[in-house]
Motif scaffolding. Structure first.
Motif, mmCIF file in Angstrom:
data_model
loop_
_atom_site.group_PDB
_atom_site.id
_atom_site.type_symbol
_atom_site.label_atom_id
_atom_site.label_comp_id
_atom_site.label_asym_id
_atom_site.label_seq_id
_atom_site.Cartn_x
_atom_site.Cartn_y
_atom_site.Cartn_z
ATOM 1 N N SER A 26 0.838 -1.194 0.000
ATOM 2 C CA SER A 26 0.000 0.000 0.000
ATOM 3 C C SER A 26 0.872 1.242 0.000
ATOM 4 C CB SER A 26 -0.889 0.014 1.237
ATOM 5 O OG SER A 26 -1.705 -1.129 1.278
ATOM 6 N N SER A 27 0.340 2.311 -0.551
ATOM 7 C CA SER A 27 1.056 3.579 -0.508
ATOM 8 C C SER A 27 0.979 4.130 0.919
ATOM 9 C CB SER A 27 0.433 4.571 -1.481
ATOM 10 O OG SER A 27 -0.827 5.004 -0.999
ATOM 11 N N LEU A 31 -2.036 3.613 3.669
ATOM 12 C CA LEU A 31 -1.784 3.117 5.021
ATOM 13 C C LEU A 31 -2.249 4.119 6.073
ATOM 14 C CD1 LEU A 31 1.762 1.585 4.504
ATOM 15 C CD2 LEU A 31 -0.342 0.326 4.981
ATOM 16 N N THR A 32 -1.950 5.389 5.853
ATOM 17 C CA THR A 32 -2.381 6.426 6.785
ATOM 18 C C THR A 32 -3.902 6.446 6.894
ATOM 19 O OG1 THR A 32 -0.401 7.740 6.371
ATOM 20 C CG2 THR A 32 -2.319 8.917 7.252
ATOM 21 N N ARG A 98 -7.741 14.795 15.988
ATOM 22 C CA ARG A 98 -7.506 13.967 14.810
ATOM 23 C C ARG A 98 -6.150 13.313 14.958
ATOM 24 N NH1 ARG A 98 -11.029 11.862 12.562
ATOM 25 N NH2 ARG A 98 -9.727 11.487 10.775
ATOM 26 N N PRO A 99 -6.030 12.056 14.583
ATOM 27 C CA PRO A 99 -4.746 11.380 14.752
ATOM 28 C C PRO A 99 -3.699 11.828 13.731
ATOM 29 C CG PRO A 99 -6.333 9.908 13.743
ATOM 30 C CD PRO A 99 -7.072 11.162 14.096
ATOM 31 N N THR A 100 -2.483 11.864 14.192
ATOM 32 C CA THR A 100 -1.321 11.967 13.323
ATOM 33 C C THR A 100 -0.787 10.554 13.187
ATOM 34 O OG1 THR A 100 -0.832 14.188 14.087
ATOM 35 C CG2 THR A 100 0.990 12.962 13.077
ATOM 36 N N VAL A 101 -0.422 10.161 11.975
ATOM 37 C CA VAL A 101 -0.023 8.774 11.715
ATOM 38 C C VAL A 101 1.349 8.735 11.059
ATOM 39 C CG1 VAL A 101 -0.599 6.668 10.437
ATOM 40 C CG2 VAL A 101 -2.419 8.039 11.474
ATOM 41 N N ILE A 102 2.172 7.812 11.527
ATOM 42 C CA ILE A 102 3.442 7.481 10.894
ATOM 43 C C ILE A 102 3.308 6.004 10.522
ATOM 44 C CG2 ILE A 102 5.942 7.335 11.161
ATOM 45 C CD1 ILE A 102 5.569 9.369 13.528
ATOM 46 N N ALA A 103 3.289 5.710 9.231
ATOM 47 C CA ALA A 103 2.960 4.347 8.791
ATOM 48 C C ALA A 103 4.078 3.726 7.969
ATOM 49 C CB ALA A 103 1.679 4.374 7.958
ATOM 50 N N SER A 104 4.189 2.413 8.099
ATOM 51 C CA SER A 104 5.003 1.597 7.201
ATOM 52 C C SER A 104 4.111 0.449 6.756
ATOM 53 C CB SER A 104 6.273 1.111 7.896
ATOM 54 O OG SER A 104 5.952 0.167 8.893
ATOM 55 N N GLN A 105 4.640 -0.538 6.117
ATOM 56 C CA GLN A 105 3.799 -1.579 5.539
ATOM 57 C C GLN A 105 3.053 -2.417 6.573
ATOM 58 O OE1 GLN A 105 2.912 -2.032 2.296
ATOM 59 N NE2 GLN A 105 3.918 -0.056 2.126
ATOM 60 N N MET A 107 3.488 -1.821 10.227
ATOM 61 C CA MET A 107 3.483 -1.160 11.526
ATOM 62 C C MET A 107 3.069 0.294 11.327
ATOM 63 S SD MET A 107 4.659 -3.389 13.837
ATOM 64 C CE MET A 107 5.430 -2.581 15.203
ATOM 65 N N ALA A 108 2.460 0.866 12.340
ATOM 66 C CA ALA A 108 2.099 2.278 12.281
ATOM 67 C C ALA A 108 2.017 2.825 13.695
ATOM 68 C CB ALA A 108 0.771 2.466 11.566
ATOM 69 N N ILE A 109 2.302 4.089 13.819
ATOM 70 C CA ILE A 109 2.146 4.799 15.082
ATOM 71 C C ILE A 109 1.094 5.872 14.855
ATOM 72 C CG2 ILE A 109 3.258 6.342 16.757
ATOM 73 C CD1 ILE A 109 5.896 4.891 16.064
ATOM 74 N N SER A 110 0.184 5.983 15.800
ATOM 75 C CA SER A 110 -0.780 7.081 15.748
ATOM 76 C C SER A 110 -0.759 7.786 17.094
ATOM 77 C CB SER A 110 -2.196 6.581 15.432
ATOM 78 O OG SER A 110 -2.710 5.802 16.486
ATOM 79 N N TYR A 111 -0.984 9.089 17.049
ATOM 80 C CA TYR A 111 -1.117 9.832 18.298
ATOM 81 C C TYR A 111 -2.129 10.948 18.106
ATOM 82 C CZ TYR A 111 2.331 13.068 16.241
ATOM 83 O OH TYR A 111 2.998 13.947 15.418
ATOM 84 N N ASN A 112 -2.848 11.214 19.179
ATOM 85 C CA ASN A 112 -3.865 12.264 19.166
ATOM 86 C C ASN A 112 -4.157 12.702 20.596
ATOM 87 O OD1 ASN A 112 -5.395 9.460 18.931
ATOM 88 N ND2 ASN A 112 -6.716 10.844 20.091
ATOM 89 N N SER A 113 -4.745 13.875 20.698
ATOM 90 C CA SER A 113 -5.145 14.382 22.010
ATOM 91 C C SER A 113 -6.455 13.718 22.429
ATOM 92 C CB SER A 113 -5.313 15.902 21.965
ATOM 93 O OG SER A 113 -6.323 16.250 21.041
ATOM 94 N N PHE A 114 -6.723 13.756 23.734
ATOM 95 C CA PHE A 114 -8.000 13.279 24.260
ATOM 96 C C PHE A 114 -8.396 14.132 25.450
ATOM 97 C CE2 PHE A 114 -4.788 10.889 26.552
ATOM 98 C CZ PHE A 114 -5.211 10.977 27.868
ATOM 99 N N ASN A 115 -9.689 14.187 25.707
ATOM 100 C CA ASN A 115 -10.242 14.948 26.825
ATOM 101 C C ASN A 115 -11.443 14.165 27.335
ATOM 102 O OD1 ASN A 115 -11.307 16.801 28.612
ATOM 103 N ND2 ASN A 115 -11.716 18.373 27.092
ATOM 104 N N GLU A 116 -11.313 13.603 28.511
ATOM 105 C CA GLU A 116 -12.395 12.802 29.073
ATOM 106 C C GLU A 116 -12.542 13.116 30.552
ATOM 107 O OE1 GLU A 116 -11.408 8.663 28.414
ATOM 108 O OE2 GLU A 116 -9.493 8.864 29.405
ATOM 109 N N ILE A 117 -13.702 12.741 31.094
ATOM 110 C CA ILE A 117 -13.930 12.928 32.520
ATOM 111 C C ILE A 117 -14.353 11.608 33.151
ATOM 112 C CG2 ILE A 117 -14.437 15.395 32.447
ATOM 113 C CD1 ILE A 117 -17.427 14.705 32.526
#
Length: 157
Positions: A26-27, A31-32, A98-105, A107-117
């Motif tokens: 996949s491109s 993947l993202t 919204r997640p930021t993604v770093i992807a390979s074929q 494996m991938a890393i995603s990170y995003n903010s969250f706010n919960e109570i």
């Protein structure tokens, strides 16, 4: 002569397999998009505050939480941890980035903010949990994506 034909057949087979594998990859954009869809699905299920979101995790994964050692977890131990949380608190996801993604074929890393109570069921005291959620996804043999590592960083409220 037989050896040359056999070598040529083997060489052509390897070339064919290599070309086919390259076609299947996949491109980065694809993947993202796949991982963003996984993150969106995870949060949709998580917001119901049942245990179905645990299915997004691999059977065994690693977790690093603030002020605790590295933990090797299972889906069962995660469910037991959240049974205790849900017994004591009503949890509400207020927002997430919204997640930021770093992807390979595979494996991938995603990170995003969250706010919960977390609302204590006995006292109605409310605790706010704001931070960044960081996840490592791994493609499984069935082509699905599962969480194999998670960590978070809490921000000041």
């Amino acid at each position: 002569m037989k050896q040359i034909k056999l070598t040529a057949i083997i060489l052509l087979t390897f070339i064919s397999i290599a070309c086919h594998q390259n076609e299947e990859k996949s491109s980065e954009a694809e993947l993202t998009a796949e991982i963003i869809q996984q993150v969106d699905s995870l949060y949709t299920v998580y917001a119901r505050f049942d245990y179905d979101w645990i299915e997004f995790y691999a059977d065994e994964y690693t977790a690093i939480y603030p002020d605790s050692p590295i933990q090797h977890m299972t889906k069962d131990s995660l469910k037991a941890q959240w049974k205790k949380i849900y017994a004591k608190y009503d949890v509400q996801l207020l927002d997430r980035g919204r997640p930021t993604v770093i992807a390979s074929q595979d494996m991938a890393i995603s990170y995003n903010s969250f706010n919960e109570i977390f609302i204590n069921k006995e006292t109605a005291d409310t605790s706010r949990n704001v931070g960044t959620y960081i996840v490592n996804w791994k493609r499984q043999e069935d082509n699905s994506w599962k969480i194999v590592f998670e960590t978070l960083q809490n921000h000041e409220n």
